[in-house]
Design an enzyme around this catalytic site. Sequence first.
Site, short mmCIF file in Angstrom:
data_model
loop_
_atom_site.label_atom_id
_atom_site.label_comp_id
_atom_site.label_asym_id
_atom_site.label_seq_id
_atom_site.Cartn_x
_atom_site.Cartn_y
_atom_site.Cartn_z
N LYS A 52 0.84 -1.20 0.00
CA LYS A 52 0.00 0.00 0.00
C LYS A 52 0.88 1.26 0.00
O LYS A 52 0.62 2.21 -0.74
CB LYS A 52 -0.95 -0.02 1.22
CG LYS A 52 -2.00 -1.12 1.11
CD LYS A 52 -2.82 -1.33 2.38
CE LYS A 52 -3.75 -2.53 2.18
NZ LYS A 52 -4.62 -2.83 3.34
N GLN A 96 -4.32 -2.02 9.56
CA GLN A 96 -4.34 -3.33 8.90
C GLN A 96 -4.92 -4.39 9.84
O GLN A 96 -4.52 -4.48 11.00
CB GLN A 96 -2.91 -3.70 8.45
CG GLN A 96 -2.82 -4.93 7.58
CD GLN A 96 -3.50 -4.76 6.21
OE1 GLN A 96 -3.61 -3.66 5.68
NE2 GLN A 96 -3.97 -5.85 5.64
N ASP A 119 -10.76 2.66 4.22
CA ASP A 119 -11.08 1.23 4.12
C ASP A 119 -12.58 1.01 4.03
O ASP A 119 -13.02 -0.10 3.70
CB ASP A 119 -10.57 0.50 5.37
CG ASP A 119 -9.25 -0.23 5.14
OD1 ASP A 119 -9.01 -0.64 4.00
OD2 ASP A 119 -8.49 -0.38 6.11
N1 GUN Z 1 -7.02 -7.15 6.06
C1 GUN Z 1 -7.45 -7.83 4.98
N2 GUN Z 1 -7.98 -6.97 4.06
C2 GUN Z 1 -7.87 -5.74 4.59
C3 GUN Z 1 -8.25 -4.45 4.10
O1 GUN Z 1 -8.79 -4.27 3.00
N3 GUN Z 1 -7.96 -3.41 4.94
C4 GUN Z 1 -7.40 -3.59 6.15
N4 GUN Z 1 -7.19 -2.51 6.91
N5 GUN Z 1 -7.04 -4.77 6.63
C5 GUN Z 1 -7.29 -5.84 5.84
#
Ligand code: GUN
Length: 291
Positions: A52, A96, A119
């Site tokens: 990211k 995350q 998110d």
């Molecule tokens: N863990 C798995 N997918 C995601 C996501 O799209 N965002 C976040 N913050 N954690 C995740």
Amino acid sequence: MQILDGKKAAQSIRDELKIEVAQLNAEGKKIPHLAAILVGNNGASATYVAAKVKACEEVGFKSTLIHFEETTSETKLLDKIRELNTDPDIDGVLVQLPLPKHISDEEVINTIDPEKDVDGFHPVNVGNMVQGLPTFVPATPHGIMLLLEHFKIDTKGKHAVVVGRSNIVGRPMSILLSSNTNPGNCTVTICHSQTKNIKEFCLQADIIVAALGKPEFITADMVKEGAIVIDVGITRMEDAAKKSGFKLKGDVHYESVAPKCSWITPVPGGVGPMTIAALMKNTYRSCITKN
Ligand code: GUN
């Protein structure tokens, strides 16, 4: 059979964003800034967060990576989120998941300012999405919709079967595919761990979205000829032959399923890059709507 190439589609989204950022720069406007929080040392999570941050660099966004130890208290994490909420330079805050057991996902998600929740996990944004209002849509389902759009897949009136009911993928995916939008306008069935006859539902599907986190669960006998198959699974399996020590497996048994499909996503290189591209789009949107 044709490949829903997520790498290619994500690259074209990132290229568009690069142009938008160049425009912001030319006009002396604020550049999008994403803050990503990683707690602990989960290898997969660390890889996703690094990807990211790298995507931010590529499109010209600013990014800040905050890494807390596994034993960090919930209070410390929530305090950091509140600090980022009030920092005018930060447009997007993501934490995350999964988090260590002593930290509540719910507390964390509810503490993020909905206007910086790129998110799309905050109840305010989930509510907006359900009502079809403009909002931050969770990155994975958003990325899948962008992928269908990129390859001009006609979804109207199709029967989509979503396997998996997580808040991150399955549930929002079912909402988006059933919305009166394009892509969208599907008849949607959700299957989950308590569904008795998953195979029968899948055999009726024009579109299968496999998001249950069980490697190679969807096999050729569960898929009808000409189906569109979207594989969200990404499980690390030990593989001594690989330099990293593991290989990635999707939720679909690709070798047997692919020949039956009209379209299919590969793993890796399908949904994964689209998730990150969708996150970049959300971060850009946050920046321009606030500035
Ligand atoms: N863990 C798995 N997918 C995601 C996501 O799209 N965002 C976040 N913050 N954690 C995740």
